[in-house]
Design an enzyme around this catalytic site. Structure first.
Site, PDB file in Angstrom:
ATOM      1  N   GLN A 123      32.152  42.091  45.683  1.00 53.97           N
ATOM      2  CA  GLN A 123      33.199  41.080  45.497  1.00 53.97           C
ATOM      3  C   GLN A 123      32.815  40.077  44.416  1.00 53.97           C
ATOM      4  O   GLN A 123      33.639  39.629  43.650  1.00 53.97           O
ATOM      5  CB  GLN A 123      33.442  40.322  46.799  1.00 53.97           C
ATOM      6  CG  GLN A 123      34.225  41.121  47.810  1.00 53.97           C
ATOM      7  CD  GLN A 123      34.360  40.370  49.108  1.00 53.97           C
ATOM      8  OE1 GLN A 123      34.564  39.172  49.105  1.00 53.97           O
ATOM      9  NE2 GLN A 123      34.232  41.055  50.216  1.00 53.97           N
ATOM     10  N   CYS A 124      31.536  39.719  44.412  1.00 55.16           N
ATOM     11  CA  CYS A 124      31.068  38.758  43.420  1.00 55.16           C
ATOM     12  C   CYS A 124      30.303  39.517  42.354  1.00 55.16           C
ATOM     13  O   CYS A 124      29.088  39.429  42.280  1.00 55.16           O
ATOM     14  CB  CYS A 124      30.140  37.721  44.040  1.00 55.16           C
ATOM     15  SG  CYS A 124      30.866  36.918  45.442  1.00 55.16           S
ATOM     16  N   THR A 125      30.995  40.315  41.619  1.00 53.21           N
ATOM     17  CA  THR A 125      30.295  41.094  40.606  1.00 53.21           C
ATOM     18  C   THR A 125      29.684  40.151  39.587  1.00 53.21           C
ATOM     19  O   THR A 125      30.281  39.147  39.217  1.00 53.21           O
ATOM     20  CB  THR A 125      31.243  42.071  39.897  1.00 53.21           C
ATOM     21  OG1 THR A 125      32.396  41.350  39.528  1.00 53.21           O
ATOM     22  CG2 THR A 125      31.563  43.233  40.786  1.00 53.21           C
TER      23      THR A 125
END
Ligand SMILES: [Zn+2]
Length: 636
Positions: free
Chosen positions: A511-513
């Site tokens: 999600q938090c690439t």
């Protein structure tokens, strides 16, 4: 009757610039000096020129200078009060008294510079860069009824060049030439002269008018008449490098002159001088000039036909004020683009400032909105920029919405559509695939230039969406041939599924690439230069995608720029549009046209609606396309 050429005050931009920069005590005197020219041959006035150097100390000056003072006010009221007839007279009398004291005490014979001075009273409107001033150069009306007789210099049997060289060497404004001994004497020797016909008084004269002495000569004559009360004339050389003039000044018996009474003096400007230096001194105007000059250099040096007004007039809408949005705006401002609007609903977090060029630690600490932070920083970097911030939620397919939020959603969709309509170019720099959906639909509907920018860990893609009339049927394919703008694919054309909620079923790291920090700068820089090139096509809305280097004067205009930082490689594919695209497809456009925000609501609640409407569902089984899957920008 002899006349004397008065002074005109010339206060140049550098003078006022110094007034703006230095802090002067308002209403108290500041010492000044003006360098006098005695080689002027044009004009009808002596020039009292002041510049930034006029504020420097007069002590070490070797030049022919006249020293004076500045009385500065920062309000019009202060200036007006100082400039009443009564107050001007007081100031004139005070200055005249100083000169008269130098005459009666004979100190002028040691230092003849004491005979000349000036006073300036001024009002500086520092915010508007407007300046008003009145100058007084006191001169005695004494002796009265002076007459003059012009002589050629050769009559005095002296050599102009040697006088000039003496003056240059000593910088003495007044000295003597002895007719008896044919030598130059200091002015101090005037005391020992018994006959006015034995000496010539040499006065460095700034007068540009032939056969007319300058203002400075008046006080020398007053001093001579006071020193030798029996004299009724004297011989003067008005020393000028453009050719000196010999003048015999004659006067009648002076009035009974009481030692204690100061003779009448004159010398005020008749009208105030005013100047507006906004263009020269206002830092914002100066920056405008510099920015324009910088962009104009491209025109002058490289591409004389480049249409710079297409940048300065362009209105840019940026969806997403994260790393990409900030860097895109930052680079576009270098092209002279001045109108920006940011749409973003999130706030600055502590991870942002090191990557985003338009936010700082304080913005994160105070949890400021990303859009407002970017707009404010852009304006701080260049005050002439118009930057607007909109804290709006962009509806996303698959992100279910509660019924109670529908009214709010309707409002936001309408606002977003208005924004798209009002701008010329739309950048899609949002942090997820699905967030780009509505802006794509709206840009297609309103035929706006739309550019998608997305980054993965070490990959990036910049796509300009196809634009224009969509009547022709086009096979969806990659090609190496030139393709018209209307047939280019959008960000979604190559997708075989509709965008859905990409944050569902993902681990936190997915999600938090994260991305290599430089990726965003490269992608944003490419997006900026892509639009810069598109705008140089004769009709930007017709710019084909072509490998041809001569498409515009800035070179080729690609359709897509895909970069791979692991190999520092970049490719420029051209892909034709897909009719059943969930973003730019005709069926989607039609649905939006018919149902507006309700269609958006349905798509939010179920993204498979998109597949149905577009006809993608029918194709899903048969399509075996390879989707180059890019990770999205990390903003959450
Ligand atoms: Zn498309």
């Amino acid at each position: 009757m002899a006349t004397f050429v008065p002074f005109i005050t010339r206060l140049d931009t550098a003078f006022w610039s110094t007034v703006n920069k230095k802090s002067f005590t308002i209403g108290s005197l500041t010492n000044l000096r003006s360098q006098l020219q005695h080689n002027d041959t044009v004009g009808s006035e002596c020039s009292l020129s002041l510049n930034h150097e006029s504020f420097n100390s007069i002590e070490n000056s070797k030049d022919l200078t006249i020293s004076g003072s500045l009385l500065l006010f920062n309000t019009a009221e202060g200036f007006k009060a100082a400039a009443t007839a009564e107050n001007k007279q007081k100031l004139l009398e005070a200055e005249a008294l100083k000169i008269w004291n130098a005459i009666t005490s004979h100190s002028w014979l040691q230092n003849p510079k004491l005979l000349s001075t000036f006073s300036i009273i001024s009002f500086a409107d520092l915010k508007k860069f407007k300046y008003y001033s009145l100058t007084c150069v006191p001169a005695f009306v004494y002796p009265k009824d002076i007459e003059q007789e012009i002589n050629t210099v050769s009559n005095y049997n002296l050599d102009d060049a040697s006088l000039l060289s003496y003056h240059k060497k000593t910088s003495s404004p007044v000295f003597l030439f002895s007719k008896k001994s044919s030598t130059i004497l200091e002015i101090f020797d005037l005391k020992n002269q018994s006959s006015p016909d034995d000496v010539v008084i040499v006065i460095a004269d700034p007068s540009p008018v032939p056969n007319t002495a300058g203002w400075v000569v008046r006080n020398v004559l007053a001093a001579v008449a006071h020193l030798h009360p029996s004299w009724r004339h004297c011989h003067v050389i008005s020393l000028r490098s453009s050719g000196s003039v010999g003048i015999k000044f004659k006067w009648a018996l002076p009035d009974e002159q009481n030692e204690l009474t100061v003779p009448k003096a004159v010398g005020w400007d008749k009208t105030p001088y005013s100047v507006n230096l906004r263009d020269e001194l206002d830092p914002v105007k100066l920056m405008d000039k510099s920015v324009n000059l910088n962009v104009s250099l491209i025109k002058w040096r490289l591409h004389p036909d480049i249409k710079l007004e297409r940048y300065s007039e362009l209105k840019v809408l940026i969806f997403g004020a994260g790393t990409l949005g900030c860097n895109i705006a930052r680079s576009l401002s270098g092209w002279g683009i001045k109108h920006f609007s940011f749409v973003d609903n999130s706030t600055v977090s502590y991870s942002n400032p090191v990557r985003q060029s338009l936010c700082e630690f304080e913005d994160a600490r105070l949890e400021r909105g990303k859009a407002e932070t970017a707009a404010a920083a852009l304006k701080r970097s260049y005050p002439s920029i118009q930057a607007n911030a909109y804290k709006l939620t962009v509806p996303m397919p698959g992100h279910t919405i509660d019924e109670k939020d529908e009214a709010e959603l309707e409002k936001d969709v309408k606002k977003i559509e208005t924004l798209v309509k009002e701008h010329d170019v739309v950048f899609l720099a949002l942090d997820s695939r699905e967030a780009r959906w509505l802006p794509t639909v709206l840009a297609t509907k309103h035929r706006k230039i739309a550019i998608s920018v997305a980054i993965g860990f070490d990959t990036y893609v910049v796509i300009r969406h196809g634009i224009g009339l969509r009547k022709d049927s086009v096979p969806h394919e990659s090609t190496s041939e030139a393709v018209p703008y209307s047939q280019l694919s959008c960000y979604f054309c190559s997708d075989v599924t509709a965008p859905g909620n990409s944050t569902v079923d993902r681990t936190l790291d997915q999600q938090c690439t994260v991305s290599r920090p430089g990726t965003s700068f490269i992608a944003s820089g490419n997006a900026c230069e892509l639009i810069a090139s598109v705008l140089q096509y004769p009709d930007p809305l017709q710019t084909p995608a072509s490998p041809d280097d001569n498409t515009t004067m800035l070179g080729s205009v690609p359709h897509q720029i895909r970069g791979f930082l692991s190999k520092f490689q970049q490719i420029l594919p051209i892909v034709k549009r897909f009719e059943r695209c969930v973003g730019c497809g005709d069926a989607i456009a039609q649905q939006y046209q018919q149902n507006g925000w309700k269609f958006v609501r349905d798509v939010m609640n179920s993204s498979s609606k998109l597949e149905k409407v577009s006809g993608l569902d029918e194709l899903q089984d048969s399509v075996n396309a390879i989707d180059i899957d890019f990770e999205e920008d990390d903003e959450e």
